[in-house]
Scaffold this active site. Structure first.
Site, PDB file in Angstrom:
ATOM      1  N   GLU A 160      94.441 104.714 138.938  1.00  0.00           N
ATOM      2  CA  GLU A 160      94.865 105.596 140.039  1.00  0.00           C
ATOM      3  C   GLU A 160      96.115 105.131 140.787  1.00  0.00           C
ATOM      4  OE1 GLU A 160      91.379 106.185 142.461  1.00  0.00           O
ATOM      5  OE2 GLU A 160      90.281 107.147 140.836  1.00  0.00           O
ATOM      6  N   GLU A 265      85.647 109.631 132.615  1.00  0.00           N
ATOM      7  CA  GLU A 265      84.672 109.741 133.713  1.00  0.00           C
ATOM      8  C   GLU A 265      84.212 111.188 133.844  1.00  0.00           C
ATOM      9  OE1 GLU A 265      86.141 107.909 137.325  1.00  0.00           O
ATOM     10  OE2 GLU A 265      87.096 106.281 136.228  1.00  0.00           O
TER      11      GLU A 265
HETATM   12  C1  XIL Z   1      82.821 105.756 141.971  1.00  0.00           C
HETATM   13  C2  XIL Z   1      81.367 105.351 141.761  1.00  0.00           C
HETATM   14  O1  XIL Z   1      80.774 106.270 140.869  1.00  0.00           O
HETATM   15  C3  XIL Z   1      80.628 105.324 143.077  1.00  0.00           C
HETATM   16  O2  XIL Z   1      79.308 104.800 142.892  1.00  0.00           O
HETATM   17  C4  XIL Z   1      81.376 104.483 144.093  1.00  0.00           C
HETATM   18  O3  XIL Z   1      80.740 104.584 145.346  1.00  0.00           O
HETATM   19  C5  XIL Z   1      82.818 104.946 144.219  1.00  0.00           C
HETATM   20  O4  XIL Z   1      83.429 104.926 142.940  1.00  0.00           O
HETATM   21  N1  XIL Z   1      87.315 107.126 139.989  1.00  0.00           N
HETATM   22  C6  XIL Z   1      86.968 105.921 139.439  1.00  0.00           C
HETATM   23  C7  XIL Z   1      85.577 105.429 139.566  1.00  0.00           C
HETATM   24  O5  XIL Z   1      87.796 105.311 138.740  1.00  0.00           O
HETATM   25  O6  XIL Z   1      85.514 104.033 139.619  1.00  0.00           O
HETATM   26  C8  XIL Z   1      84.884 106.030 140.778  1.00  0.00           C
HETATM   27  O7  XIL Z   1      83.521 105.611 140.756  1.00  0.00           O
HETATM   28  C9  XIL Z   1      85.009 107.536 140.757  1.00  0.00           C
HETATM   29  C10 XIL Z   1      86.457 107.956 140.803  1.00  0.00           C
END
Ligand code: XIL
Length: 375
Positions: A160, A265
């Site tokens: 990110e 994701e």
């Molecule tokens: C999220 C997790 O799923 C949550 O449990 C945590 O509270 C916050 O992070 N982008 C990413 C992930 O790269 O690491 C994030 O995961 C969601 C968005």
């Protein structure tokens, strides 16, 4: 033996073999057919593991993970906040277990993530001079990627780094180290774990402006001779705004750079978004209101069907471009586990994945599977 007797035994044999065939089919469906086996010639099928999964707390979840998935990503436990909570202090307990879990189950093990502005330990924000931040980043990558060298199949090296308009996010890393921090991170990761595939990972990079920024970033890395193997499109999308054209354009444009694409994701929210949010900035939170949580008790069949159709559309597209795609990872195992119950509004009931709260396959699961077994 008269004619009557012969035809009787023949029909008995026929009936028996038909019966055996039926048994075999349902046995095969129950045992062999799973996401990972159905898609084994196409791409890896992954899931994000929470602490409870890594510790194998729930037998049913554990069996499901092993049956359906051949790739894993740690949802939180490899983030700096957890693995590197204080200067010179690391906590490897869960990360070691996570890697062991992947190895003992012959899974593709993803590391997530080395450099990210979120979920950093508080001490990092107190670092005031660039040299100290550079030392933090260097030691962090050397220690974490070094410890698991040869055991992690791919690292999300930088997560990110971009704004929605494609410019670089003014993170603590950019502010103190300048844009060269991304190249430095990739160089460090390549040195610490030469065998791991190295990815840049972000959300919304399928959208044109941010995609353009990502392409520029990747081209710069390539031009300076840095090893980058792939791009991770997070895929936090919505059943209402899913944009297949953007996704297909991205697959084509990123793959033209000579790198692999992973959907890292994947989840599809079924709930209204406060601003029709399409992103995943984990720091954004909104007010809880009943109208924002319409399926508190159950998901109506009609929405279940829309979810299944959206997943069908997506996986058809993924299959069309399977030669360019390395992996599809769902962000969580089942609906109850999903982070979307708490983001971007707390305490909601969301249904974004393929398995329900009882760990049973949903209509969307069957739809994704049918694309492969219907043929
Ligand atoms: C999220 C997790 O799923 C949550 O449990 C945590 O509270 C916050 O992070 N982008 C990413 C992930 O790269 O690491 C994030 O995961 C969601 C968005």
């Amino acid at each position: 033996m008269n004619y009557y007797k012969i035809s009787f035994s023949l029909s008995r044999i026929f009936l028996l073999s038909a019966f055996t065939f039926t048994i075999n089919l349902s046995f095969a469906q129950k045992t062999a057919i799973s996401l990972k086996s159905a898609y084994q010639d196409d791409f890896l099928i992954g899931t994000a593991l929470g602490t409870e999964h890594i510790l194998e707390k729930n037998e049913k979840a554990n069996a499901l993970i092993k049956r359906e998935f051949n790739a894993i990503t740690p949802e939180n436990i490899m983030k700096a906040q957890v693995i590197h909570p204080a200067p010179n202090r690391y906590n490897f307990t869960l990360a070691d277990k996570y890697v062991e879990y992947g190895q003992k189950n012959q899974m593709y093990v993803v590391g997530h993530t080395l450099v990210w502005h979120s979920q950093l330990p508080p001490f990092v924000f107190k670092i005031s001079n660039p040299d100290s931040l550079r030392i933090f980043m260097t030691e962090h990558i050397n220690t974490v990627a070094g410890r698991y060298a040869g055991k992690i199949n791919s690292w999300d090296v930088v997560n990110e780094a971009l704004n929605e308009d494609g410019s670089l996010r003014k993170s603590v890393f950019l502010n103190k180290l300048g844009e060269g921090y991304i190249k430095e991170a990739f160089l460090l990761a390549a040195k610490a774990d030469p065998k791991a595939a190295l990815y840049y990972n972000d959300y919304n990079i399928e959208q044109p402006a941010k995609r353009k920024g990502a392409i520029e970033l990747i081209k710069k890395l390539q031009a300076s001779g840095v090893k980058i193997d792939g791009v991770g499109i997070q895929g936090h999308w919505s059943i209402n705004t899913l944009n297949l054209k953007d996704i297909e354009d991205s697959i084509l444009e990123f793959s033209a750079l000579g790198i692999k694409i992973a959907f890292t994701e994947l989840d599809l929210t079924v709930l209204p978004n406060p601003w029709d949010l399409q992103g995943a900035d984990v720091n954004q939170r909104f007010e809880e209101k009943p109208e924002m949580n319409p399926y508190k008790d159950a998901l109506p069949d009609s929405v279940q069907t829309v979810l299944a159709n959206r997943y069908t559309d997506l996986f058809k597209l993924f299959l069309k471009h399977k030669d360019k795609i390395s992996r599809i990872t769902f962000w969580g195992v089942d609906d109850n586990h999903s982070w979307l119950n708490g983001f971007p509004i707390r305490n909601r009931t969301n249904y974004p994945l393929l398995f329900d709260r009882l760990l049973e396959p949903k209509k969307a699961y069957q739809a994704v599977l049918n694309l492969k077994i219907a043929k």
